[in-house]
Every structure is written in structure tokens, then in C-alpha cells.
Design an enzyme around this catalytic site. Structure first.
Site, PDB file in Angstrom:
ATOM      1  N   ALA A  14       0.830  -1.207   0.000  1.00 39.34           N
ATOM      2  CA  ALA A  14       0.000   0.000   0.000  1.00 39.34           C
ATOM      3  C   ALA A  14       0.864   1.257   0.000  1.00 39.34           C
ATOM      4  O   ALA A  14       0.482   2.281   0.551  1.00 39.34           O
ATOM      5  CB  ALA A  14      -0.926  -0.017   1.215  1.00 39.34           C
ATOM      6  N   ARG A  20      -1.839   7.762 -11.126  1.00 39.72           N
ATOM      7  CA  ARG A  20      -2.946   7.692 -12.085  1.00 39.72           C
ATOM      8  C   ARG A  20      -4.292   7.980 -11.426  1.00 39.72           C
ATOM      9  O   ARG A  20      -5.292   8.179 -12.091  1.00 39.72           O
ATOM     10  CB  ARG A  20      -2.986   6.288 -12.722  1.00 39.72           C
ATOM     11  CG  ARG A  20      -1.781   5.965 -13.576  1.00 39.72           C
ATOM     12  CD  ARG A  20      -1.676   4.471 -13.887  1.00 39.72           C
ATOM     13  NE  ARG A  20      -1.165   3.686 -12.770  1.00 39.72           N
ATOM     14  CZ  ARG A  20      -1.016   2.373 -12.782  1.00 39.72           C
ATOM     15  NH1 ARG A  20      -1.368   1.672 -13.840  1.00 39.72           N
ATOM     16  NH2 ARG A  20      -0.525   1.748 -11.720  1.00 39.72           N
TER      17      ARG A  20
HETATM   18  C1  UD1 Z   1       0.175  -4.806 -10.391  1.00 38.69           C
HETATM   19  C2  UD1 Z   1       0.876  -6.059 -10.883  1.00 38.69           C
HETATM   20  C3  UD1 Z   1       0.075  -6.610 -12.046  1.00 38.69           C
HETATM   21  C4  UD1 Z   1      -1.333  -6.917 -11.627  1.00 38.69           C
HETATM   22  C5  UD1 Z   1      -2.007  -5.694 -10.993  1.00 38.69           C
HETATM   23  C6  UD1 Z   1      -3.295  -6.120 -10.331  1.00 38.69           C
HETATM   24  C7  UD1 Z   1       3.289  -5.804 -10.475  1.00 38.69           C
HETATM   25  C8  UD1 Z   1       4.594  -5.466 -11.048  1.00 38.69           C
HETATM   26  N1  UD1 Z   1       2.232  -5.730 -11.287  1.00 38.69           N
HETATM   27  O1  UD1 Z   1       0.196  -3.833 -11.403  1.00 38.69           O
HETATM   28  O2  UD1 Z   1       0.685  -7.819 -12.520  1.00 38.69           O
HETATM   29  O3  UD1 Z   1      -2.106  -7.361 -12.732  1.00 38.69           O
HETATM   30  O4  UD1 Z   1      -1.159  -5.133  -9.975  1.00 38.69           O
HETATM   31  O5  UD1 Z   1      -4.010  -5.037  -9.820  1.00 38.69           O
HETATM   32  O6  UD1 Z   1       3.201  -6.158  -9.314  1.00 38.69           O
HETATM   33  N2  UD1 Z   1       3.041  -0.572  -4.451  1.00 38.69           N
HETATM   34  C9  UD1 Z   1       3.922  -0.369  -3.406  1.00 38.69           C
HETATM   35  N3  UD1 Z   1       5.184   0.043  -3.680  1.00 38.69           N
HETATM   36  C10 UD1 Z   1       5.640   0.256  -4.939  1.00 38.69           C
HETATM   37  C11 UD1 Z   1       4.730   0.025  -6.008  1.00 38.69           C
HETATM   38  C12 UD1 Z   1       3.460  -0.391  -5.720  1.00 38.69           C
HETATM   39  O7  UD1 Z   1       3.559  -0.536  -2.237  1.00 38.69           O
HETATM   40  O8  UD1 Z   1       6.812   0.611  -5.094  1.00 38.69           O
HETATM   41  C13 UD1 Z   1       1.664  -1.011  -4.140  1.00 38.69           C
HETATM   42  C14 UD1 Z   1       0.610  -0.024  -4.604  1.00 38.69           C
HETATM   43  O9  UD1 Z   1       0.256   0.858  -3.563  1.00 38.69           O
HETATM   44  C15 UD1 Z   1      -0.550  -0.922  -4.991  1.00 38.69           C
HETATM   45  C16 UD1 Z   1       0.103  -2.235  -5.349  1.00 38.69           C
HETATM   46  O10 UD1 Z   1       1.412  -2.214  -4.829  1.00 38.69           O
HETATM   47  O11 UD1 Z   1      -1.424  -1.129  -3.900  1.00 38.69           O
HETATM   48  C17 UD1 Z   1       0.162  -2.464  -6.866  1.00 38.69           C
HETATM   49  O12 UD1 Z   1       0.910  -1.407  -7.461  1.00 38.69           O
HETATM   50  P1  UD1 Z   1       0.480  -0.761  -8.838  1.00 38.69           P
HETATM   51  O13 UD1 Z   1       1.470   0.257  -9.201  1.00 38.69           O
HETATM   52  O14 UD1 Z   1      -0.939  -0.336  -8.776  1.00 38.69           O
HETATM   53  O15 UD1 Z   1       0.617  -2.007  -9.814  1.00 38.69           O
HETATM   54  P2  UD1 Z   1      -0.177  -2.300 -11.158  1.00 38.69           P
HETATM   55  O16 UD1 Z   1       0.418  -1.503 -12.244  1.00 38.69           O
HETATM   56  O17 UD1 Z   1      -1.619  -2.172 -10.933  1.00 38.69           O
HETATM   57 CA    CA Z   2      -2.842  -1.438  -9.324  1.00 39.25          CA
END
Ligand code: UD1
Ligand code: CA
Length: 470
Positions: A14, A20
Site C-alpha cells: 500500500a 494515475r
Molecule cells: C500490479 C501487478 C500486475 C497486476 C495488478 C493487479 C506488479 C509489477 N504488477 O500492477 O501484474 O495485474 O497489480 O491489480 O506487481 N506498491 C507499493 N510500492 C511500490 C509500487 C506499488 O507498495 O513501489 C503497491 C501499490 O500501492 C498498490 C500495489 O502495490 O497497492 C500495486 O501497485 P500498482 O502500481 O498499482 O501495480 P499495477 O500496475 O496495478
Molecule cells: Ca494497481
């Protein structure tokens, strides 16, 4: 379902920036059915029976929202989901020998059945990782499940498949949720490299790395795609809200609650409503509300964390963190502020505000009245325009009103003060001393009557008007 979640732990990601989403705070605090998305994930894991839950965050507001109920660790630089899990390494080290459920804080609908069935599969094949996938009609934006000979071989992110139409055409997506052998997860995280279009450490790369090291990776396909949906932008968030609203209303309909519309109704997933209650248009029941049977709530009513007894009608009101008893009528246009307790059979009418006060059984406060920081007895009557003057500019003081008291119209009760049982105040009285039981308090200058005064005024007015016409 009898799956035991013993020997499991959970890490919820989280910490993302959620660019976005254009959120004022953090994407994972965006609400679905009035509950922050991250709380859906965290409460979901806890109610499944997972005791050790660590939420990876970057925004202190998220820590506040979690109210100390879950472990947190900070990811200070957003380097990707793989890096985020690594930030929870200290937590994971304590749980070696267990299985870790990964949830994403922006995908609120992972349900109990999906958690159980995927864990059973994970355990039954002795997998090092079990990805939870789903078939989506519109898979754009999600990581795709790439299979070889029917078995999962890798997850390919959207950003890395834009120039690969054959991958882009895959409809099976990665939900983000999944199970890992905790020890294998820790080992593999250290091997992830940011060699991809976004230059991020992808947790999803763990799949191919585990397979390359000879580990078993499986994929559990969720029965309905809804449980895997996530929200990256406002349109996704609206979609999740619509799904949640319809699901929550369907649950209450099945329990015997009546609705005349769906539009504009917001009910939190934690709200309980007994059978035979009507929810009218424009009603929002937020946080955890518990509503009894035979009530009419609405139209246009917002309640947050309130408990309401049976057969109570609450019409066009705002009520927060309070309790309203049985057989009450409240509204229209009443505001009940936090810390109030309204006993059975009360009537609170239009433009009445109650704050941090107890109102005894059968008491009537029909119009234009403020009662703050007070303890009011039973069967009292408040006339129109009563004000409890609870704030002296420095501190709030409490006022007490006994049973059967009658507070005349336009009375000011200057706190701290007490009105005895069956005591009366005359209209327009400002009460600055305690009133004994059964007494009458009146502060009123003597009424003077000047005969003919109004008639003289009227004559002058008519003369002036006639002169203007000439
Ligand atoms: C991610 C998945 C994707 C999946 C999708 C489902 C990866 C690389 N990709 O993509 O395969 O289909 O979720 O919804 O995992 N977050 C962190 N730290 C970070 C980056 C993200 O805590 O450095 C958390 C975000 O707050 C979020 C979650 O991880 O809750 C997913 O991150 P997000 O950037 O939304 O990934 P997606 O592009 O949606
Ligand atoms: Ca996501």
C-alpha cells in the site's frame, strides 16, 4: 470450507504513489462503499483468520487509517512491488516456515473463498508460489499470465507487452494476490532486477525466478473476475464502487431490507440492517452502522458509526458516532453529533442539533434547539429555540436537566447549570443558577403597553406614502 490459516501471514502492498488516481491523499485510502481500499484488504485477511498482517506504506495518513490494528513498515522510495515486499523483510524473517499471502492495497475484493481455495491448492501441490488469476474481458492494464504447456511460466506486465500483440491478447490476468512460501519469497526477492520498461523491481518476476530455480509455481483461477479487480484511476474506482454497492444491496435485500432505488445509496460493507427496515433514496450508512428492524432511514440521511434501535424513523438527518433508541422520530434536518445517546421514544425535530449529550426516554425537542454537553432526563419538553450555552470561550461545560422538566421557548441554559426534576423555565429565560426540583425560573423584564403607539406610526406612514404620490 474449513481451511485453516494457521501457519500463514500476510503482507499488503500500500505504498504506491497512485499517480494515475490523482488522489488528495493516497490511492489506497480512496473509498469503495465508504471504506478505504486498504481496509478492505486488511480486514479481509484478518477476518479470514490471518493474525500476522504487515502493511507496507509510504504515507503516514495510511498508518493513521490502520489505527494501530496492523503492523506497518515504510517503503521510503517507490521502486516497485518486489521492492515493497522486501521492505517487509524483517516481518517475513519472523515467519519463516509459513506461507505468506500477498495482497495489494488497491484491489479490495479478494474474498474468503478465494483465499481458502487458493491456499488449499498451494498446500496440496507443495507450491513455492500460487498466483491468483482471473479471466477478464478487458485485461488491459493488468499483468498477463503467460503459460507454457498449460502451466504458468511467467507474468508479463502491461508496460512490457505493448509491443507483443500475442501477450497483449491474453485475457488471463494477475490479480496481484497470491501465496508464497515465506522463505522462498525472501530468497527470491533479492534476485529480482529492474530490467523492464518501468525500471521497477516487479514482484511478478518472482514467478519465473522461482521456476528457473526448480520450484513449483501454480495458478489459482478465481471463480468470478470481480474478486480480482483493482483500481488505478478514477474510472476503475467508480466501477469498484458500483460493484460493491450492488453486492451490498443484494445482501441486505436477501436479509429482508427494503429499498426503492439503488442510485445514490451508499452502505458500508460493515453496516448491519435488520429485516423490515426501509432504506429510502439518498441514504448513506458509513463506517459501522447497526440499524434495527422496522426502521425508516431517509430520504437524504447520512449516518456514520451509529446504532439505531427498532421502529425508529430518521428523515433527512446527519448522525455521527451516536446511539438512537427504539421508536424515535428524528428529523427532518436534525444533526446528531458524536457522543450522543438518544433513548427510546424521543422526538427530535427540525433544526435541532445534539452534541455529546444524553437525552432520556420520551423527551421531545421539536424545533430549532441546540443541546451540547448535556445530560437530559426523561419525558422533558424543550420549546422552540432553546440553546445550551455550553462554551464560555475557554472550555466546554456540562448541563443537567432532570426528568419531566419543561424548558420554555428561547431559553438559554448557561452551562454549567442544572435544571431540577419537573422544573419549568419561562419563555425567553436565561438560566445562570441551578433550578430546584419543581420550581419555575423566569427572567423577564416587565411588559409595558403604550396604547395608541402603533396606530400613530401607521397614520404617519400613510401620510408619507400619500405625499409621495402627489
Ligand atoms: C500490479 C501487478 C500486475 C497486476 C495488478 C493487479 C506488479 C509489477 N504488477 O500492477 O501484474 O495485474 O497489480 O491489480 O506487481 N506498491 C507499493 N510500492 C511500490 C509500487 C506499488 O507498495 O513501489 C503497491 C501499490 O500501492 C498498490 C500495489 O502495490 O497497492 C500495486 O501497485 P500498482 O502500481 O498499482 O501495480 P499495477 O500496475 O496495478
Ligand atoms: Ca494497481
Amino acid at each position: 470450507m474449513n481451511t485453516s490459516f494457521e501457519g500463514t501471514n500476510c503482507v499488503i502492498l500500500a505504498a504506491g504513489e497512485g499517480k494515475r488516481m490523482f488522489s488528495r491523499t493516497s490511492k489506497v485510502l480512496c473509498e469503495v462503499a465508504s471504506k478505504p481500499m486498504v481496509m478492505w484488504s486488511a480486514d479481509g485477511a484478518r477476518s479470514a483468520g490471518i493474525d500476522s498482517i504487515c502493511v507496507v506504506i509510504s504515507n503516514p495518513l495510511v498508518e493513521q487509517a490502520l489505527k494501530g490494528q496492523f503492523d506497518v513498515c515504510y517503503q521510503n522510495e517507490r521502486l516497485g512491488t518486489g521492492h515493497a515486499v522486501l521492505c517487509a523483510a524483517e516481518f517475513l524473517e519472523k515467519h519463516k516456515g509459513e506461507d505468506t499471502l500477498i495482497l495489494y492495497g488497491d484491489a479490495p475484493f479478494t474474498d474468503y473463498k478465494t483465499m481458502c481455495d487458493s491456499l488449499e491448492l498451494h498446500r496440496s501441490v507443495g507450491a513455492s508460489a500460487t498466483v491468483i488469476s482471473a479471466e477478464l474481458e478487458q485485461p488491459h492494464g493488468y499483468g498477463r499470465i503467460y503459460r507454457e504447456n498449460g502451466e504458468i511460466a511467467a507474468i508479463i506486465e502491461q508496460a512490457d507487452c505493448n509491443d507483443k500483440p500475442e501477450i497483449d491478447a491474453i485475457h488471463e490476468i494477475n490479480s496481484g494476490a497470491g501465496w508464497f512460501n515465506t522463505e522462498k519469497l525472501l530468497e527470491t526477492l533479492k534476485k529480482i532486477k529492474p530490467n523492464n520498461a518501468q525500471g521497477e523491481y516487479y514482484l511478478t518476476d518472482a514467478v519465473k525466478l522461482l521456476i528457473a530455480d526448480g520450484n513449483r509455481v501454480t495458478c489459482y483461477r478465481a471463480e468470478t473476475a470481480d474478486v480480482t479487480l483493482g483500481a488505478n484511476n478514477p474510472a476503475d474506482l467508480l466501477k469498484l464502487n458500483e460493484i460493491a454497492r450492488d453486492r451490498i444491496i443484494a445482501k441486505h435485500l436477501a436479509n429482508g431490507v427494503h429499498f426503492t432505488v439503488r442510485d445514490g445509496i451508499v452502505i458500508s460493507p460493515d453496516t448491519e440492517i435488520a429485516a423490515g427496515t426501509d432504506i429510502l433514496p439518498g441514504t448513506m450508512l458509513l463506517g459501522k452502522c447497526i440499524i434495527g428492524k422496522g426502521c425508516i432511514i431517509g430520504p437524504n440521511t447520512v449516518m456514520s458509526n451509529c446504532t439505531v434501535g427498532d421502529n425508529t424513523h430518521i428523515d433527512a438527518c446527519r448522525c455521527y458516532d451516536s446511539v438512537v433508541g427504539n421508536n424515535c422520530t428524528v428529523g427532518p434536518f436534525t444533526q446528531i453529533r458524536p457522543g450522543s445517546n438518544i433513548a427510546d421514544g424521543c422526538k427530535l425535530g427540525d433544526f435541532v442539533e445534539i452534541k455529546n449529550s444524553n437525552i432520556g426516554e420520551g423527551t421531545s425537542v421539536a424545533h430549532l434547539t441546540y443541546i451540547g454537553d448535556s445530560d437530559v432526563g426523561s419525558y422533558c419538553n424543550f420549546g422552540c429555540g432553546v440553546v445550551v450555552v455550553n462554551y464560555d470561550g475557554e472550555k466546554k461545560n456540562r448541563t443537567t436537566v432532570g426528568d419531566y422538566a419543561f424548558i420554555g421557548c428561547n431559553t438559554n441554559l448557561v452551562s454549567p447549570v442544572s435544571v431540577g426534576n419537573a422544573a419549568y423555565t419561562g419563555a425567553g429565560t436565561t438560566v445562570t443558577k441551578n433550578i430546584p426540583d419543581g420550581a419555575l425560573a423566569v427572567t423577564r423584564p416587565e411588559l409595558r403597553i403604550v396604547n395608541g403607539w402603533g396606530a400613530r406610526k401607521l397614520r404617519k406612514y400613510i401620510e408619507k406614502k400619500n405625499n409621495l404620490k402627489k
